[in-house]
Design a protein around this motif. Sequence first.
Motif, mmCIF file in Angstrom:
data_model
loop_
_atom_site.group_PDB
_atom_site.id
_atom_site.type_symbol
_atom_site.label_atom_id
_atom_site.label_comp_id
_atom_site.label_asym_id
_atom_site.label_seq_id
_atom_site.Cartn_x
_atom_site.Cartn_y
_atom_site.Cartn_z
ATOM 1 N N LEU A 159 109.851 12.023 -21.605
ATOM 2 C CA LEU A 159 109.646 10.664 -22.103
ATOM 3 C C LEU A 159 110.995 10.091 -22.496
ATOM 4 O O LEU A 159 111.947 10.822 -22.761
ATOM 5 N N GLU A 160 111.049 8.779 -22.528
ATOM 6 C CA GLU A 160 112.332 8.182 -22.898
ATOM 7 C C GLU A 160 112.140 7.138 -23.991
ATOM 8 O O GLU A 160 112.223 5.926 -23.735
ATOM 9 N N PRO A 161 111.876 7.597 -25.209
ATOM 10 C CA PRO A 161 111.730 6.621 -26.292
ATOM 11 C C PRO A 161 113.103 6.084 -26.695
ATOM 12 O O PRO A 161 114.055 6.854 -26.808
ATOM 13 N N TRP A 162 113.206 4.803 -26.915
ATOM 14 C CA TRP A 162 114.456 4.126 -27.320
ATOM 15 C C TRP A 162 115.613 4.513 -26.402
ATOM 16 O O TRP A 162 116.741 4.705 -26.839
ATOM 17 N N GLY A 163 115.302 4.661 -25.133
ATOM 18 C CA GLY A 163 116.372 4.987 -24.202
ATOM 19 C C GLY A 163 116.895 6.399 -24.344
ATOM 20 O O GLY A 163 117.884 6.761 -23.712
ATOM 21 N N GLY A 164 116.257 7.216 -25.202
ATOM 22 C CA GLY A 164 116.722 8.594 -25.381
ATOM 23 C C GLY A 164 115.972 9.546 -24.480
ATOM 24 O O GLY A 164 115.500 9.155 -23.409
ATOM 25 N N LEU A 165 115.875 10.789 -24.912
ATOM 26 C CA LEU A 165 115.266 11.792 -24.078
ATOM 27 C C LEU A 165 114.336 12.650 -24.929
ATOM 28 O O LEU A 165 114.721 13.125 -25.994
ATOM 29 N N LEU A 166 113.091 12.831 -24.477
ATOM 30 C CA LEU A 166 112.158 13.665 -25.215
ATOM 31 C C LEU A 166 111.414 14.536 -24.214
ATOM 32 O O LEU A 166 110.723 14.020 -23.335
ATOM 33 N N ILE A 167 111.648 15.839 -24.307
ATOM 34 C CA ILE A 167 111.028 16.743 -23.332
ATOM 35 C C ILE A 167 109.832 17.436 -23.968
ATOM 36 O O ILE A 167 109.970 18.107 -24.986
ATOM 37 N N LEU A 168 108.665 17.230 -23.371
ATOM 38 C CA LEU A 168 107.471 17.900 -23.880
ATOM 39 C C LEU A 168 107.048 18.957 -22.872
ATOM 40 O O LEU A 168 106.642 18.634 -21.764
ATOM 41 N N GLN A 169 107.173 20.235 -23.265
ATOM 42 C CA GLN A 169 106.720 21.300 -22.375
ATOM 43 C C GLN A 169 105.194 21.228 -22.262
ATOM 44 O O GLN A 169 104.502 21.098 -23.263
ATOM 45 N N HIS A 170 104.686 21.356 -21.050
ATOM 46 C CA HIS A 170 103.232 21.345 -20.893
ATOM 47 C C HIS A 170 102.593 22.524 -21.597
ATOM 48 O O HIS A 170 101.486 22.443 -22.116
ATOM 49 N N LEU A 171 103.341 23.640 -21.591
ATOM 50 C CA LEU A 171 102.846 24.833 -22.281
ATOM 51 C C LEU A 171 102.574 24.511 -23.747
ATOM 52 O O LEU A 171 101.513 24.835 -24.294
ATOM 53 N N ASP A 172 103.570 23.851 -24.394
ATOM 54 C CA ASP A 172 103.414 23.525 -25.808
ATOM 55 C C ASP A 172 102.228 22.596 -26.025
ATOM 56 O O ASP A 172 101.471 22.741 -26.986
ATOM 57 N N MET A 173 102.083 21.623 -25.105
ATOM 58 C CA MET A 173 100.961 20.696 -25.243
ATOM 59 C C MET A 173 99.647 21.454 -25.152
ATOM 60 O O MET A 173 98.716 21.227 -25.943
ATOM 61 N N THR A 174 99.562 22.398 -24.178
ATOM 62 C CA THR A 174 98.343 23.186 -24.049
ATOM 63 C C THR A 174 98.068 23.963 -25.327
ATOM 64 O O THR A 174 96.938 24.026 -25.811
ATOM 65 N N VAL A 175 99.158 24.556 -25.869
ATOM 66 C CA VAL A 175 98.998 25.339 -27.094
ATOM 67 C C VAL A 175 98.390 24.482 -28.198
ATOM 68 O O VAL A 175 97.438 24.882 -28.874
ATOM 69 N N VAL A 176 98.951 23.272 -28.353
ATOM 70 C CA VAL A 176 98.456 22.407 -29.420
ATOM 71 C C VAL A 176 96.983 22.072 -29.186
ATOM 72 O O VAL A 176 96.153 22.181 -30.099
#
Lengths: 317, 358
Positions: free
Chosen positions: A150-167
């Motif tokens: 994702l690129e909030p405010w022009g930055g960089l945010l990496i969300l691992q799918h693994l982590d999302m699954t875990v949550v």
Amino acid sequence: MLKDIFVTPFADMFSAPDFLLQVLWEGLVSGVLYALIALGFVLIFRSSRIFNFAQGIMVVFAALTLVGLHSFGIPAWISVVLTLGVMFVLAVSIERVVLRPLVGQPDIILFMATIGITLFLIGFGEIIFGGENKVMISEELGIPTGDTVLEPWGGLLILQHLDMTVVVVAVALVGGLLAFLNYTQMGRAIRALGDDHQAALSVGISLQTVWVLVWFIAGIIALVTGIAWGARAGVSFALEVIAYKALPVLMLGGLESITGAIIGGLLIGILEKLFEIYWGQPLLGGNTETWFAFVLALIVLLFRPQGLFGERIIERV
Amino acid sequence: MLYRTAGQFKTSYAKDQALFPIKQDAFLLGVILVFAWVIFPLTASEFTFQTLLIPILIYSLTAMGLNILTGYAGQLSLGTAAFMGVGAYACYKMITIMPWMNPIVAILLSGVFSAGVGVAFGIPSLRIKGFYLAIATLAAQFFLVWLFEKWAWLYNYNASGAIQVPNLEMFGVYVAGPQASSVVQYYVVLFIVCLLTMVCINLTRGTLGRTWKATRDMDIAAELIGINLMKSKLTAFAVSSYIVGVSGALFVFMWRGAAEPNLFDIPLSFRILFIAIIGGLGSIMGNYLGAILIVGLPVVLNLLPNALGIPIDSATVEHLNIMIVGSLIVFFLIVEPHGLAQLWRLIREKLIIWPFPH
């Protein structure tokens, strides 16, 4: 010096909000796992006053069993079911062999017994599965491995799918557990036993059944945590240390409180990550995660000795 | 018959309060002391010194320190190993800053530092009780080990991050370091252990000990009869950490010879807790029995397969060891939750009336 402590970290946070979000996300993911383990502790503590130190090794044991069974050529999902079976057998044998003869002993004796169980499981696991680091069978279990950028405010945010699954899985598990505790007969029996042993026994709730049940639930939680953590860091006996992380969560949230375990877990996961990144690494040489949660919980406890959500301690002579 | 106390009359209060009012006890202790001071040093091999005698003595001392806190004052602690570390590092710093210092004095002084740290971490005990306190002591455990790793001044900015015991001389004999002989080290350890055991026995019999016991049994009731809880709990933390600190210094200087921060990690704390609990909480002698069991058992188990001629590789033996120790702990807790000391008390009861059943 004061500026480094009070100004610079916050300036850093505001100048790079995307990085802050990344840190918060990672803290949240580990917080969810801490909350899960703490929940296993709380369930056992409420229903039997046992401070279960073996929770950490149960995580390792469950993960090892799963990987081990799969390596014998058993399909992944059947291995999961078999592992659950193993955890059930473990729960029954712990109740039968260790807990039943020790009913009514002082708390510290039961606590030591769980450390005995820990040592036994370490030796047993090493003999059967070997001590070397193993890879969790995440692909076979259908756990996604990619990532979303994702690129909030022009930055960089990496969300691992693994982590999302875990949550997602953890939230589902916690939800299911809460529903089980609140709306089923067995669940209410567990809570009744937690409120008052004698009264629960007198209305016909079986201590043995409930104990087996809570240890089995702890086993299920251990398996889920083991899969999640194992997929992130590999399966080895080093996983045991994440159980220590659940302890400050318990202090913070209160040993009896299920809400406390969840909120405490999330709080500690996020705060320790923040502290490590913005204060620990620049000022203290890093690796502060080993003790930060404990010190935080200690400070909170000085003001609220029963934890944030624990039952008020009333003492009588 | 064997342990008959009939006929041993006490004619004065002082005699009744003597350390060993029963002749048989005094005799038994005398025999043990003769073995410890004379017969073992004359007969033991290097292997026995290094794997049994010295570690058993040091572990007994540590467990005694923990026992003062947990068994006598009722404050459960899981941070013992970290306080051992404080003692060891304090001793190392003193020796390297002041090389002319007498090693025994340095070892005895190093306990003072751990006592200070112990009191600091004991302050929460005034408000926190039971398992909450146990987890709070884990804060000490993790924080201190982290400190040993990160504070380079503690290990004199070594590249390895470990402390190495230098050769230390006392009256022309090497007592520590690579050149010291095991017998000399054994005697140093034995001297300090005997000295501190005497102190502990008398402390626990006196006013302070009774204050601790009252605090342990019910702290609010103790407060109501006029015991200052703060003083009682903090002195327990101070005395306990002092002994643990001294034993930590002995652990590194007289036995291991070198130490890395992770040596003082949580498994060591648990090991000592095992010794104290299996030996018997609230007992001085129990610490020795527990240490003999916990230190001796793995040694015996290691030798057993060879003696029986069963070929097992050493890794498996080690894992089997852990497994057996774990199950034995559970077994002992089930059979005798009050520890080996209680078992000895029961045996003594039986011996008094032996061979008659009543």
